[in-house]
Design an enzyme around this catalytic site. Structure first.
Site: not given
Lengths: 637, 248, 231
Positions: A45, A266, A330, A401, A425, A435
């Site tokens: 932004g 995460h 992860r 996360h 996001e 990701r």
């Protein structure tokens, strides 16, 4: 709902440059006649608002925080990827593109990802020029480190505070434009609704969080950079105020919502310490370089870790994935921790934790070397838990996360509502189903600095919409609806706090739509969420008045949207009969428990269209073509 | 543990405030200070009383949203720590805790413990940036930066804009905040062209906002959750004086 | 010139520079008065020597007066600004790393001002203890000069005057110890390499100056300096 991804033709390497040339331009003198609303002042932004204002557009920029610098981009620790190849280790735009597609488990759009890899180069240059103090070598040149999911060293960082430094860079660029008058900044104003005129996004409704005033603002285009929805789980590593409201209101106004079930968990967070827990704290993934993860072999073994002999410990990652061991990706590390705890072998309060043990590393390298590597993390751990990780193993547990899903956007970052652009996001575009580390910062800044400034011009030059103002019926109606909702929330005066509903929803989502999902659980959640929602609207207790600072009221509004959003998320998870990336369906796994993708049936982005409260949304599909990367199974054995 | 809290309650900016006393019971030492306040607020809501407003967001010590004067010290007794990272094990059963908002003319109270810190933003808007429009940047490695400069710039840039320096200063001075930004950008080669214009513009805005002056007591450094050094203030004084002598 | 006082930093710098002049004065003043220990003759000759400077003495006085005005004006300006910057006080407020002397500069400053008025009234204007302010002394070269020696020694034979003097000097010491270190910071010098040295010099120098000043009335009290009966 029509999904036209507008992917430019031609070879992947030249799609973006050709597209930039093909886009219609707004001439400099005309730019100041256009007003663009930017909601959110995180990396995406703030970067967008600053860059658009530099081009000459009039920008209205909104944040619900007291200052743009508070956005949650600030909390990112690790770093930002860029295919600079400063290390001369064979990195390239194509390799970053390939790693991201593969890391995303082949569920992202190739053209977007390639563009992301291309502009990653400019991002670093831009940030350095702004004065971002990246880590440097004694030579004075930029330093890099390696990160999960890549075999090259391409991550730029500023100690453990890369997000903060990048955000302050974007914030300072934004501040400059605010100072010059090109951006009108509105702090403590939360977006409550999107206003459509003639089918185009032309404005927003906001609530002033200090005075309670409901206002509307008109523009020629709207950009949402409002972040992710991990707080649907109540406990996550997101900041307390992170919410889905802006994106969800846009969805209710007709924007398609893509892949909401792609959520990233995460693996290394500090476990919940009790019912009072309000949020979870992430510990950098780098700890897994030297820490060994284990649980007791015996169920319910509550001896202190030092009294559990070596042969009664299960180093489960080393056992199951001998070649990657503690460094497996992860999603795999997270799921394995859950399995061990589900099996009754978890440690710590409530049995939801596993040990991350540095004893071996300390005896091998010495406490000093470990402290030099992880000192600040160890301190942070000790501050929060009161335990000394040099003496007793850390306890960790996975936590929500990041959310890869988001509002569907085309190649120009425009949603299915003309004029509504979605950045960072909040959109779904670049990470597929999972990701990679250090890619979120890259995407936020890419969208804000280097994509939207080009593509919004293309929209504005072609849209040719007539002027609007906030006196129009569309605006007044949206303001009225918002005022009614606020009045409703204040008037219920039930028996339960907004937080209690949030916690109840979060537990349910975590349980049924968290790290591992199954058909039965998802169906139960879809049954149960409407009941919680109903109780919420009858029994929530929001005290204080609406014309003042009232955080309960803010939270109640956000929880109300999570209560609808959660249901859509479960529908998405239920329909996707495969396991991929952050979406693991227990029914779809290989014999040894690995995710089983189904490319024949599910190589598409699932885009949901709102059909009314409590009704199942309609599914639309954007099929994904993989022309430059071969579909393959990920293996970490 | 059981605690007695004396908390500043104030309806809005113009209303008179007062202290209210609350008892909180069965507080776990594992809670963070803000979680303890969450517990208080849940209990207040369940009793039909208006909860205490306090600001917070990331709860991991980096966003700078949380504040609170805890027993007369910004962010509480733990050194180099924000309130959200302060844990209840630092307190004892039976403790009395006084909780006040940041107090400064430039930080008016909005409600209870919530203050308006937008003065900081206005100072940054006057010059807390390097003018580098998107697209103008040379290659990131085009200008090597000596590591000590980069490290010092980083340490100054670690400021989270929480306002603890102002809260701690007996003069409510914003010198540490402004100096941290002046140093961060003034140390980097990219920040040189605007170095003296920047310090002049920022210091003048700081004065206009009604912050007090620095009298070198250094409580700001003691209160700073990021332990930013007052060395930066000396550097700001020097740059400002140079700027004035050179006529900026 | 007026613009300086619109900026808090420039006002502080004005305060630091004028304070620096007064630090110089207090050292020079002390060294001059140490001649008391060299005896009545030397001290009285020094007193006359100062007077003989004529316009130069006035130049010095003007510099000190201007510095004094600048120092106190800046101080009052900053003080009022600083009070205004926090209209509502804390109920509980604890110092963190600040020293008492750094927080009490205004107070010790006012104390010092009171002392200076009294000190001038005593020794320069001869308004208090006037009985000793008009004695004459004949130097060995035959000139009749003002017997400042007797004036000073007699002045300090009063226990209350001495006690007040010592207390004032302790206040001055507090002011000085913060002032010396503070000047360095305000003028823009702060480096880990010499910070501890600055602190040591500030404390050491202010201790020496204060002990020096206190040594005069103390010597009178202890009988090291006594009245000679004059000439």
């Amino acid at each position: 709902m029509k999904l036209d991804s507008k992917i430019p033709s031609g070879p992947i390497e030249s799609k973006w440059s050709n597209h930039k040339f093909d886009l219609k331009l707004v001439n400099p003198a005309n730019k100041r006649k256009y007003t663009v609303i930017v909601v959110g002042t995180g990396l995406a932004g703030a970067a967008a608002a600053a860059s658009l204002a530099e081009l000459g557009y009039k920008v209205l920029c909104f944040t619900y925080h007291d200052s743009p610098r508070r956005a949650h981009s600030i909390a990112a620790q690790g770093g930002i990827n860029a295919a600079k190849n400063y290390q001369n280790d064979g990195d390239s735009v194509h390799r970053l593109f390939y790693d991201t597609i593969k890391g995303g488990d082949f569920r992202a759009r190739e053209a977007n990802v390639h563009r992301l890899a291309e502009v990653s180069l400019n991002i670093i240059d831009q940030c350095v020029a702004q004065g971002v103090p990246f880590a440097r070598e004694y030579s004075g040149y930029l330093s890099n480190r390696s990160f999960g999911g890549a075999q090259v060293s391409r991550t730029f960082y500023a100690r453990g505070q890369t997000g903060q430094q990048l955000l302050i860079g974007a914030y300072s660029a934004l501040s400059k434009m605010v100072g010059s008058g090109a951006v009108k900044l509105f702090t403590r104003k939360e977006m409550m609704d999107l206003v459509l005129v003639n089918g185009h996004a032309r404005g927003i409704v906001t609530r002033d969080l200090a005075t309670g005033k409901i206002e509307s603002f008109a523009a020629d285009a709207v950009c949402l950079a409002t972040g992710g929805y991990s707080n649907v789980f109540y406990l996550s590593t997101n900041a307390m105020a992170c919410n889905v409201t802006a994106a969800f209101r846009a969805y209710k106004k007709g924007a398609g919502f893509a892949n909401p079930c792609y959520t990233q968990i995460h693996p290394t967070c500090i476990p919940v310490s009790g019912d009072h827990q309000s949020k979870l704290t992430l510990m950098s993934e780098s700890l897994r370089n030297d820490g060994r993860i284990w649980v007791p072999k015996k169920q319910g073994d509550n001896r202190p870790p030092s009294q559990i002999p070596e042969d009664e410990r299960d180093y489960y990652l080393e056992r199951k994935y001998p070649s990657f061991g503690n460094l497996s990706p992860r999603d795999i590390a997270s799921r394995s921790a859950k399995e061990a705890c589900d099996d009754g072998r978890g440690v710590g309060p409530g049995g939801r934790g596993v040990y991350l043990d540095f004893a071996d590393a300390i005896s091998r390298l010495g406490e000093k070397a470990i402290s030099a590597r992880y000192g600040n993390l160890f301190d942070m751990y000790q501050q929060i838990t009161g335990e000394n990780p040099y003496k007793v193993p850390m306890r960790i547990y996975p936590a929500p996360h990041y959310t890869m899903g988001g509002l569907w956007v085309d190649y120009n970052l425009m949603s299915t509502i003309p004029g509504l652009h979605v950045l960072g996001e909040a959109n779904f575009s670049d990470h597929g189903a999972n990701r990679l580390g250090a890619s979120a910062l890259m995407q936020g800044l890419a969208d804000g600095y280097f994509v939207i400034p080009y593509t919004i011009g293309g929209y504005l030059a072609e849209a040719k919409q007539s002027a609007v103002n906030t006196d129009m019926t569309e605006f007044k109606l949206a303001v009225k609806q918002t005022e009614e909702q606020i009045a409703k929330l204040i008037s219920i005066k039930g028996k339960r706090s907004p937080t209690s509903f949030h916690r109840e929803l979060g537990l349910l989502m975590w349980d049924k739509c968290g790290m591992a999902r199954n058909e039965q659980g998802l169906k139960q959640a879809i049954d149960k969420i409407p009941a919680i929602r109903e109780e919420f609207w009858q029994n929530v207790n929001v005290l204080g008045d609406a014309a003042n600072v009232n955080q309960s009221l803010e939270l109640a509004g956000r929880v109300a949207d999570f209560l609808e959003f959660g249901e859509m998320m479960c529908h998405d998870a239920l329909h996707r009969n495969e396991s991929c990336g952050g979406h693991f369906r227990e029914e779809y796994q290989t014999e040894d428990g690995e995710a089983k993708r189904n490319d024949d049936e599910f190589a598409y982005a699932g885009v949901w269209e709102y059909t009314g409260l409590g009704k199942k949304p309609n599914l639309h599909k954007e099929s994904l073509a993989f022309e430059n990367v071969k579909l393959a199974t990920r293996s970490y054995k | 543990m059981n605690l007695t809290l004396h908390i500043w309650r104030q309806e809005n900016t113009t209303a008179e405030g007062r202290f209210s006393t609350y008892r909180v019971e069965e507080i776990s030492p594992d809670m963070s200070f803000l979680e303890m306040l969450d517990v208080l607020n849940e209990r207040l809501i369940n009793k039909g009383e208006v909860p205490v407003e306090f600001e917070h967001d990331c709860r991991e010590g980096i966003c700078g949203t949380c504040s609170l004067m805890v027993n007369g010290v910004p962010h509480g007794p733990e050194k180099g720590t924000t309130t959200c990272q302060l844990h209840m094990r630092k307190f004892k059963d039976g403790d009395e805790i006084t909780i006040e908002p940041w107090r400064a003319k430039a930080f008016p109270v909005l409600k209870d413990l919530v203050v308006d810190r937008s003065a900081f933003d206005r100072i940054i808007q006057k010059g807390g940036y390097i003018s580098a429009n998107t697209g103008n940047a040379p290659d990131g490695n085009a200008i090597p930066i000596p590591k000590p400069d980069a490290d010092w710039a980083f340490e100054a840039a670690a400021c989270i804009g929480c306002g603890a320096c102002v809260a701690a200063c007996k003069n409510a001075s914003a010198s540490l905040f402004v100096a941290a930004k002046v140093t961060h950008l003034g140390l980097l080669p990219q920040g040189q062209p605007e170095r003296y214009l920047r310090v002049t513009a920022m210091v003048e805005q700081m004065d206009q906002e009604g912050f007090g002056s620095c009298t070198n007591t250094y409580d700001c450094e003691g209160a700073c959750p990021k332990q930013i050094s007052v060395r930066n203030i000396a550097r700001m004084n020097r740059d400002y004086l140079k700027a004035k002598i050179m006529g900026n | 010139m007026i613009g300086i006082f619109r900026s808090t930093i420039l006002t502080k710098i004005a305060m630091a520079l004028s304070g620096l002049i007064w630090i110089g004065f207090s050292i020079a003043h002390l060294s001059g008065h140490f001649l008391l220990f060299a005896g009545q003759e030397a001290y009285n000759a020094y007193g006359q020597g100062l007077k003989d400077l004529g316009p130069l003495l006035w130049l010095g006085r003007i510099i000190f007066i201007i510095s004094f005005l600048l120092h106190s004006f800046s101080g009052i300006l900053l003080l009022s600004r600083n009070k205004e910057a926090r209209p509502v006080q804390y109920k509980a407020k604890k110092p963190i790393v600040s020293t008492p002397q750094s927080r009490m500069m205004a107070l010790t400053g006012i104390l010092l001002f009171t002392f200076m008025v009294y000190h001038l009234a005593h020794f320069t204007w001869g308004v208090v203890h006037a009985e000793y302010s008009h004695l004459t002394y004949t130097l060995s070269d035959g000139r009749a000069v003002h017997d400042v020696y007797t004036m000073v020694v007699a002045g300090y034979q009063n226990v209350f005057v001495c006690l007040a003097y010592v207390l004032f000097m302790l206040g001055f010491g507090m002011h000085l110890s913060h002032a010396i270190a503070s000047v360095v910071q305000t003028l823009g010098f702060n480096h880990p390499m010499y910070n501890s040295l600055v602190k040591k010099v500030a404390n050491g120098l202010s201790t020496i100056i204060i002990l020096g000043y206190i040594s005069i009335p103390a010597s009178v009290m202890l009988g090291v300096l006594k009245l000679t009966g004059g000439h």
